[in-house]
Design a protein around this motif. Structure first.
Motif, PDB file in Angstrom:
ATOM      1  N   PRO A 176       0.808  -1.229   0.000  1.00  0.00           N
ATOM      2  CA  PRO A 176       0.000   0.000   0.000  1.00  0.00           C
ATOM      3  C   PRO A 176       0.841   1.278   0.000  1.00  0.00           C
ATOM      4  CG  PRO A 176      -0.976  -1.584   1.478  1.00  0.00           C
ATOM      5  CD  PRO A 176       0.333  -2.183   1.041  1.00  0.00           C
ATOM      6  N   CYS A 177       1.977   1.251   0.653  1.00  0.00           N
ATOM      7  CA  CYS A 177       2.792   2.466   0.709  1.00  0.00           C
ATOM      8  C   CYS A 177       3.433   2.786  -0.642  1.00  0.00           C
ATOM      9  CB  CYS A 177       3.859   2.356   1.797  1.00  0.00           C
ATOM     10  SG  CYS A 177       5.080   1.071   1.516  1.00  0.00           S
ATOM     11  N   ASP A 178       3.404   1.836  -1.577  1.00  0.00           N
ATOM     12  CA  ASP A 178       3.963   2.058  -2.911  1.00  0.00           C
ATOM     13  C   ASP A 178       2.884   2.330  -3.950  1.00  0.00           C
ATOM     14  OD1 ASP A 178       6.624   1.694  -2.100  1.00  0.00           O
ATOM     15  OD2 ASP A 178       6.431  -0.484  -2.228  1.00  0.00           O
ATOM     16  N   ALA A 179       1.684   2.618  -3.495  1.00  0.00           N
ATOM     17  CA  ALA A 179       0.566   2.931  -4.380  1.00  0.00           C
ATOM     18  C   ALA A 179       0.059   4.335  -4.061  1.00  0.00           C
ATOM     19  CB  ALA A 179      -0.549   1.904  -4.211  1.00  0.00           C
ATOM     20  N   HIS A 228       6.483  12.533  -7.003  1.00  0.00           N
ATOM     21  CA  HIS A 228       6.350  11.623  -5.863  1.00  0.00           C
ATOM     22  C   HIS A 228       7.210  10.380  -6.052  1.00  0.00           C
ATOM     23  CE1 HIS A 228       4.540   9.474  -2.532  1.00  0.00           C
ATOM     24  NE2 HIS A 228       4.250   8.468  -3.347  1.00  0.00           N
ATOM     25  N   GLN A 229       7.232   9.859  -7.257  1.00  0.00           N
ATOM     26  CA  GLN A 229       8.014   8.653  -7.525  1.00  0.00           C
ATOM     27  C   GLN A 229       9.505   8.923  -7.352  1.00  0.00           C
ATOM     28  OE1 GLN A 229       7.542   6.989 -11.509  1.00  0.00           O
ATOM     29  NE2 GLN A 229       7.446   4.948 -10.622  1.00  0.00           N
ATOM     30  N   GLN A 230       9.958  10.073  -7.808  1.00  0.00           N
ATOM     31  CA  GLN A 230      11.368  10.443  -7.651  1.00  0.00           C
ATOM     32  C   GLN A 230      11.719  10.585  -6.171  1.00  0.00           C
ATOM     33  OE1 GLN A 230      12.072  13.948  -9.962  1.00  0.00           O
ATOM     34  NE2 GLN A 230      11.891  12.894 -11.915  1.00  0.00           N
ATOM     35  N   ALA A 231      10.813  11.207  -5.424  1.00  0.00           N
ATOM     36  CA  ALA A 231      11.062  11.395  -3.984  1.00  0.00           C
ATOM     37  C   ALA A 231      11.134  10.050  -3.261  1.00  0.00           C
ATOM     38  CB  ALA A 231       9.972  12.270  -3.375  1.00  0.00           C
ATOM     39  N   GLU A 232      10.238   9.142  -3.602  1.00  0.00           N
ATOM     40  CA  GLU A 232      10.235   7.823  -2.983  1.00  0.00           C
ATOM     41  C   GLU A 232      11.485   7.027  -3.344  1.00  0.00           C
ATOM     42  OE1 GLU A 232       7.736   6.348  -0.753  1.00  0.00           O
ATOM     43  OE2 GLU A 232       7.669   8.525  -0.595  1.00  0.00           O
TER      44      GLU A 232
END
Length: 221
Positions: free
Chosen positions: A155-158, A213-217
């Protein structure tokens, strides 16, 4: 990244039709007609639950009878399909082309979603969906859990994208990041309560937001 979308009020501009059909259903069934604001408040919930919230005086049989009146009205009204919100089609295609996995989590019934999907090219972009008659109603996060399990994603990757606090609450309950849209059923202050990554005024703003968001993660990991 897995991106899960609400349907009515987020992708499809259907709120006015839902309000009209709920009011007409009330007239047909012979109960007081609720205001547009009262009806918008329950958009996103499973239909029987929504009717029970609007009409707490009804017993189970009454709720189901009212449901039948609403569904009959909606099927007739839906012969004139609702439109996608501006920028939805282009943005969804761009997200899919960028390699994102797209799913739907909706308060609609399976029959209702399939009926809408049959007339839309974008339906092929979604790898999975959950409807309210297949699982627990929002804001219970079960449908999100099920989609994440099916897609083998934490869930944390969605990201959950929706126009109501029910969408953002169910994401919050399983620590899934969320994004609100301001043009749907619930007002901004109700969405902000659940601390989404952002509340967007236009659907197309989702594309750059997901990239950031993807870059930050990726940097965190």
């Amino acid at each position: 990244m897995l991106i899960i979308f609400d349907w009515d009020g987020t992708i499809l501009d259907s709120s006015d039709k839902i309000v009209f059909c709920m009011q007409q259903g009330a007239r047909d069934f012979g109960v007081p007609v609720c205001s547009a604001d009262e009806i918008r408040n329950i958009i996103g919930l499973e239909l029987s639950l929504a009717i029970a919230m609007l009409y707490p005086e009804l017993d189970k049989a009454g709720v189901e009878a009212m449901r039948g009146c609403y569904v009959a009205c909606f099927i007739e009204a839906d012969k004139q399909p609702c439109q996608l919100f501006p920028g939805v089609e282009e943005t969804l295609f761009a997200l899919k082309a960028a390699g994102h996995d797209l799913c739907v989590a909706t308060g609609k019934s399976r029959r209702g979603l399939d009926r809408v999907f049959a007339g839309l090219e974008i339906s092929a972009l979604f790898s999975a969906s959950r409807c309210a008659d297949e699982t627990a109603s929002k804001p219970d996060p079960l449908m999100l859990h099920q989609l994440c399990t099916e897609r083998a994603i934490s869930p944390c990757d969605a990201i959950m994208v929706g126009d109501t606090e029910y969408d953002l609450e169910m994401a919050s309950r399983i620590a899934m990041p969320s994004v609100g849209v301001s043009y749907g059923a619930h007002r901004l202050e109700r969405l902000l309560r659940w601390e989404p990554l952002s509340v967007l005024d236009e659907f197309a703003m989702l594309l750059p937001l997901v990239g950031v968001h993807q870059q930050a993660e990726s940097g965190i990991k």
